[in-house]
Design a protein around this motif. Sequence first.
Motif, short mmCIF file in Angstrom:
data_model
loop_
_atom_site.label_atom_id
_atom_site.label_comp_id
_atom_site.label_asym_id
_atom_site.label_seq_id
_atom_site.Cartn_x
_atom_site.Cartn_y
_atom_site.Cartn_z
N ALA A 92 34.45 21.27 10.46
CA ALA A 92 33.42 22.18 9.94
C ALA A 92 33.15 23.26 10.99
N THR A 93 33.84 24.36 10.87
CA THR A 93 33.71 25.44 11.85
C THR A 93 33.13 26.72 11.27
N ASP A 94 32.96 26.75 9.96
CA ASP A 94 32.31 27.87 9.28
C ASP A 94 31.66 27.30 8.01
N VAL A 95 30.95 28.12 7.28
CA VAL A 95 30.21 27.61 6.11
C VAL A 95 31.14 27.01 5.06
N PRO A 96 32.26 27.65 4.69
CA PRO A 96 33.13 27.01 3.70
C PRO A 96 33.68 25.65 4.14
N SER A 97 34.07 25.54 5.41
CA SER A 97 34.60 24.24 5.86
C SER A 97 33.49 23.21 5.99
N ALA A 98 32.29 23.62 6.35
CA ALA A 98 31.15 22.69 6.39
C ALA A 98 30.85 22.20 4.97
N ARG A 99 30.89 23.11 4.01
CA ARG A 99 30.67 22.73 2.62
C ARG A 99 31.75 21.75 2.15
N ALA A 100 32.99 21.96 2.60
CA ALA A 100 34.08 21.06 2.21
C ALA A 100 33.86 19.65 2.75
N VAL A 101 33.38 19.52 3.99
CA VAL A 101 33.08 18.20 4.55
C VAL A 101 32.00 17.52 3.70
N LEU A 102 30.95 18.25 3.40
CA LEU A 102 29.85 17.69 2.61
C LEU A 102 30.31 17.37 1.19
N GLN A 103 31.18 18.20 0.64
CA GLN A 103 31.69 17.94 -0.72
C GLN A 103 32.54 16.67 -0.75
N ARG A 104 33.32 16.46 0.31
CA ARG A 104 34.13 15.23 0.37
C ARG A 104 33.25 13.99 0.28
N TYR A 105 32.12 14.00 1.00
CA TYR A 105 31.21 12.85 0.94
C TYR A 105 30.46 12.80 -0.38
N ALA A 106 30.16 13.94 -0.97
CA ALA A 106 29.53 13.95 -2.30
C ALA A 106 30.49 13.35 -3.33
N ASP A 107 31.77 13.66 -3.21
CA ASP A 107 32.77 13.08 -4.10
C ASP A 107 32.89 11.58 -3.87
N MET A 108 32.79 11.15 -2.61
CA MET A 108 32.83 9.72 -2.32
C MET A 108 31.62 9.01 -2.93
N ARG A 109 30.45 9.65 -2.84
CA ARG A 109 29.25 9.06 -3.44
C ARG A 109 29.43 8.93 -4.95
N ALA A 110 29.99 9.96 -5.58
CA ALA A 110 30.23 9.93 -7.03
C ALA A 110 31.23 8.83 -7.40
N ALA A 111 32.19 8.58 -6.52
CA ALA A 111 33.19 7.54 -6.76
C ALA A 111 32.72 6.16 -6.30
N ASP A 112 31.52 6.10 -5.70
CA ASP A 112 30.94 4.85 -5.19
C ASP A 112 31.79 4.25 -4.07
N THR A 113 32.32 5.12 -3.20
CA THR A 113 33.16 4.65 -2.10
C THR A 113 32.62 5.04 -0.73
N GLY A 114 31.52 5.78 -0.68
CA GLY A 114 30.92 6.21 0.59
C GLY A 114 29.80 7.20 0.31
N SER A 115 29.06 7.57 1.35
CA SER A 115 28.00 8.57 1.18
C SER A 115 27.47 9.02 2.53
N LEU A 116 26.81 10.16 2.51
CA LEU A 116 26.30 10.81 3.71
C LEU A 116 24.81 11.07 3.53
N HIS A 117 24.02 10.77 4.58
CA HIS A 117 22.56 10.92 4.52
C HIS A 117 22.10 11.57 5.82
N GLY A 118 21.35 12.66 5.70
CA GLY A 118 20.88 13.37 6.87
C GLY A 118 19.57 12.83 7.38
N ILE A 119 19.38 12.98 8.69
CA ILE A 119 18.11 12.65 9.33
C ILE A 119 17.48 13.97 9.75
N TRP A 120 16.30 14.21 9.21
CA TRP A 120 15.53 15.41 9.57
C TRP A 120 14.35 15.00 10.42
N LEU A 121 14.09 15.75 11.46
CA LEU A 121 12.95 15.53 12.33
C LEU A 121 12.11 16.81 12.32
#
Length: 191
Positions: free
Chosen positions: A45-74
């Motif tokens: 993830a070195t620019d906005v499109p590639s960052a979006r692609a990383v996040l999309q990969r995990y969104a696809d994994m969540r949809a497939a029930d094979t993984g997921s990504l959760h952010g921590i905000w402070l």
Amino acid sequence: MYATSLGDDGAELRPLDPWHAEEFLAHLERGREFINQYVPFGSTATDVPSARAVLQRYADMRAADTGSLHGIWLDGKLVGGVLFLNFDADNANCEVGCWLEPAGTGRGLVTRAMHVLIDWAVDVRGIHRVEWIAASGNEPSLNVARRLGMSRDGVQRERYPHRGVRHDLEIWSVLAPEWRTARARGVHRDR
């Protein structure tokens, strides 16, 4: 969607989705060198499109029930996250992981967020075995596994090549009955 409070210090756990690409990229830029010491998480993830692609990969994994990504905000700022790297509901196994930028360290954020993930995996999804895999030199990560009450299952010697070095990988785990017992006794620690 949801925001789960991680305590009274302004920390929250939320989904980390493709529409967070700009915020995710800014977070990675602040902590890239620190985050990538032991894992190349987000290194593509070195620019906005590639960052979006990383996040999309995990969104696809969540949809497939094979993984997921959760952010921590402070205090409203993304400082890290936790994830299911692998989620195998059919066999009741999963692997969890984490990352933080320096501003999020030393506060117990990962441990608190991981409690939420593991509680959900065990209580809602029926996961029996939760794994944590980390490089032997990554003491902060190994300390989280210890605080979560995980047992060290073993070491894969020189298994992980990263930055020109072959690192040993430690495998830690907690089983659902152990997790429930420790939770009932209140022995899980945040820091």
